[in-house]
Design a protein around this motif. Structure first.
Motif, PDB file in Angstrom:
ATOM      1  N   TYR A  10     -21.282  30.891  86.087  1.00 26.59           N
ATOM      2  CA  TYR A  10     -21.992  31.988  85.412  1.00 26.59           C
ATOM      3  C   TYR A  10     -23.492  31.718  85.333  1.00 26.59           C
ATOM      4  O   TYR A  10     -24.291  32.653  85.281  1.00 26.59           O
ATOM      5  N   TYR A  17     -25.141  39.610  87.430  1.00 22.15           N
ATOM      6  CA  TYR A  17     -23.800  39.771  86.859  1.00 22.15           C
ATOM      7  C   TYR A  17     -23.456  41.214  86.484  1.00 22.15           C
ATOM      8  O   TYR A  17     -22.305  41.632  86.578  1.00 22.15           O
ATOM      9  N   ASP A  45     -18.028  39.724  69.917  1.00 25.17           N
ATOM     10  CA  ASP A  45     -17.642  39.615  71.321  1.00 25.17           C
ATOM     11  C   ASP A  45     -17.740  38.136  71.700  1.00 25.17           C
ATOM     12  O   ASP A  45     -18.832  37.604  71.921  1.00 25.17           O
ATOM     13  N   GLY A  47     -17.384  35.215  74.140  1.00 27.54           N
ATOM     14  CA  GLY A  47     -17.429  35.151  75.608  1.00 27.54           C
ATOM     15  C   GLY A  47     -18.084  36.424  76.118  1.00 27.54           C
ATOM     16  O   GLY A  47     -17.612  37.048  77.063  1.00 27.54           O
ATOM     17  N   GLY A  49     -20.842  37.072  77.671  1.00 27.97           N
ATOM     18  CA  GLY A  49     -21.665  37.137  78.874  1.00 27.97           C
ATOM     19  C   GLY A  49     -23.068  37.598  78.536  1.00 27.97           C
ATOM     20  O   GLY A  49     -23.744  37.037  77.662  1.00 27.97           O
ATOM     21  N   ASP A  66     -21.539  33.013  73.738  1.00 22.89           N
ATOM     22  CA  ASP A  66     -21.136  32.675  75.106  1.00 22.89           C
ATOM     23  C   ASP A  66     -21.560  31.239  75.400  1.00 22.89           C
ATOM     24  O   ASP A  66     -22.560  30.752  74.879  1.00 22.89           O
ATOM     25  N   MET A  71     -26.493  33.472  80.872  1.00 19.12           N
ATOM     26  CA  MET A  71     -25.907  34.813  80.695  1.00 19.12           C
ATOM     27  C   MET A  71     -26.561  35.483  79.483  1.00 19.12           C
ATOM     28  O   MET A  71     -26.962  36.645  79.529  1.00 19.12           O
ATOM     29  N   ALA A  83     -22.353  29.282  72.265  1.00 20.94           N
ATOM     30  CA  ALA A  83     -21.286  28.567  71.550  1.00 20.94           C
ATOM     31  C   ALA A  83     -20.027  28.617  72.398  1.00 20.94           C
ATOM     32  O   ALA A  83     -19.940  29.373  73.370  1.00 20.94           O
ATOM     33  N   VAL A 107     -10.470  28.901  80.133  1.00 24.31           N
ATOM     34  CA  VAL A 107     -10.149  27.807  79.211  1.00 24.31           C
ATOM     35  C   VAL A 107      -8.727  27.329  79.521  1.00 24.31           C
ATOM     36  O   VAL A 107      -7.801  28.136  79.599  1.00 24.31           O
ATOM     37  N   ARG A 143     -10.873  34.474  91.255  1.00 23.68           N
ATOM     38  CA  ARG A 143     -12.082  34.911  90.543  1.00 23.68           C
ATOM     39  C   ARG A 143     -13.285  34.401  91.328  1.00 23.68           C
ATOM     40  O   ARG A 143     -13.523  33.196  91.404  1.00 23.68           O
TER      41      ARG A 143
HETATM   42  C1  LIG Z   1     -16.169  37.279  83.312  1.00 22.55           C
HETATM   43  S1  LIG Z   1     -17.413  36.817  82.152  1.00 22.55           S
HETATM   44  C2  LIG Z   1     -17.104  38.075  80.933  1.00 22.55           C
HETATM   45  C3  LIG Z   1     -18.304  38.414  80.103  1.00 22.55           C
HETATM   46  C4  LIG Z   1     -18.121  39.606  79.169  1.00 22.55           C
HETATM   47  N1  LIG Z   1     -16.978  39.392  78.278  1.00 22.55           N
HETATM   48  C5  LIG Z   1     -17.943  40.876  79.977  1.00 22.55           C
HETATM   49  O1  LIG Z   1     -16.822  41.403  79.998  1.00 22.55           O
HETATM   50  O2  LIG Z   1     -18.931  41.327  80.548  1.00 22.55           O
HETATM   51  C6  LIG Z   1     -16.759  35.368  81.385  1.00 22.55           C
HETATM   52  C7  LIG Z   1     -17.690  34.749  80.374  1.00 22.55           C
HETATM   53  O3  LIG Z   1     -16.979  33.763  79.649  1.00 22.55           O
HETATM   54  C8  LIG Z   1     -17.898  32.733  79.328  1.00 22.55           C
HETATM   55  N2  LIG Z   1     -17.138  31.527  78.992  1.00 22.55           N
HETATM   56  C9  LIG Z   1     -16.338  30.797  79.797  1.00 22.55           C
HETATM   57  N3  LIG Z   1     -15.810  29.762  79.101  1.00 22.55           N
HETATM   58  C10 LIG Z   1     -16.285  29.850  77.832  1.00 22.55           C
HETATM   59  C11 LIG Z   1     -16.102  29.071  76.648  1.00 22.55           C
HETATM   60  N4  LIG Z   1     -15.322  27.989  76.617  1.00 22.55           N
HETATM   61  N5  LIG Z   1     -16.759  29.461  75.528  1.00 22.55           N
HETATM   62  C12 LIG Z   1     -17.560  30.566  75.534  1.00 22.55           C
HETATM   63  N6  LIG Z   1     -17.763  31.341  76.629  1.00 22.55           N
HETATM   64  C13 LIG Z   1     -17.140  30.986  77.765  1.00 22.55           C
HETATM   65  C14 LIG Z   1     -18.756  32.603  80.575  1.00 22.55           C
HETATM   66  O4  LIG Z   1     -19.976  31.948  80.320  1.00 22.55           O
HETATM   67  C15 LIG Z   1     -18.916  34.066  80.981  1.00 22.55           C
HETATM   68  O5  LIG Z   1     -20.095  34.623  80.453  1.00 22.55           O
END
Ligand SMILES: C[S@@+](CC[C@H](N)C(=O)[O-])C[C@H]1O[C@@H](n2cnc3c(N)ncnc32)[C@H](O)[C@@H]1O
Length: 220
Positions: A10, A17, A45, A47, A49, A66, A71, A83, A107, A143
């Motif tokens: 990311y 993105y 929200d 994660g 992004g 995120d 991002m 975070a 995860v 992905r």
């Molecule tokens: C496919 S993107 C989705 C972003 C947003 N939810 C959207 O739908 O536009 C996945 C996001 O999950 C974040 N991410 C992945 N692992 C994470 C973690 N352990 N804690 C927080 N964010 C995480 C990535 O940095 C990325 O921005």
């Protein structure tokens, strides 16, 4: 193809993105169909992004976290912080609705994610989780994104069966109240047409790409 960790992937994808992919477009429709109306509500929200979904949500309060600072940097402001989903720097019961959209599959063990989503959601509130569908992975989908040089890169993804989501959520005090699947079908035809992949569209029609689950936090 080398698989990148989520944070590395990311970091590279962040500047490009935001345009919708077939998966994100489908996912956004599913989440909209799950409700609830957000106008009066406090929304997390997790994660998030770039925070693009918060921007349009119309919630009374919108907070995003995120893992990937790059991002968040493209977000243009808002209440966003770096975070981890597994250790949210947020108070108990601070939100009416908590989203975790297309992030939990990055995860390996979703148990702490469900525990944290349940903790920060008020009793009776809603938790919405979406994931890349296990059936898509089984059919060979991965992905991926294109980096600045146009190379296709793969992102680390962990398959979590729908039943695993439901049982981990239940253990965290969340009761499943809706499950939806987003499948390849007419709403995605234009994405395949733009990529000159209408043959693949016909082959994949009906294949689930996105799993969306809505839970209520059990009132003690
Ligand atoms: C496919 S993107 C989705 C972003 C947003 N939810 C959207 O739908 O536009 C996945 C996001 O999950 C974040 N991410 C992945 N692992 C994470 C973690 N352990 N804690 C927080 N964010 C995480 C990535 O940095 C990325 O921005």
């Amino acid at each position: 193809m080398t698989t990148l960790t989520a944070q590395e992937a990311y970091r590279l994808w962040a500047p490009r993105y935001e345009p919708e992919t077939a998966v994100s477009f489908l996912e956004n429709r599913l989440v909209a169909s799950l409700g609830p109306p957000l106008a009066e509500l406090r929304l997390l929200d997790a994660g998030c992004g770039t925070g693009r979904r918060l921007r349009d949500a119309g919630a009374a309060l919108g907070v995003g976290i995120d893992l990937t600072p790059e991002m968040l940097a493209g977000s243009g402001g808002g209440l966003l912080a770096a975070a981890d989903l597994r250790a949210l720097p947020l108070h108990d019961a601070a939100f009416d609705v908590a989203w975790c959209r297309l992030a939990i599959g990055h995860v390996a063990d979703p148990a702490p994610v469900y525990a944290e989503l349940a903790r920060v959601c008020r009793p009776g509130g809603t938790v919405v989780v979406t994931d890349f569908h296990p059936a898509a992975v089984a059919a060979g989908h991965r992905r991926t994104f294109r980096d600045a040089d146009g190379r296709v890169r793969e992102i680390e993804h962990h398959v979590h069966a729908p039943e695993a989501h439901a049982s981990l959520a239940a253990a965290a005090g969340l009761r499943l109240h809706a499950r939806r699947e987003g499948r390849v079908g007419p709403v995605l035809r234009s994405f395949y047409a733009r990529a000159d992949r209408l043959g693949a569209y016909e082959e994949q029609r009906g294949l689930p790409l996105v799993l969306a689950l809505a839970f209520r936090r059990v009132v003690p």
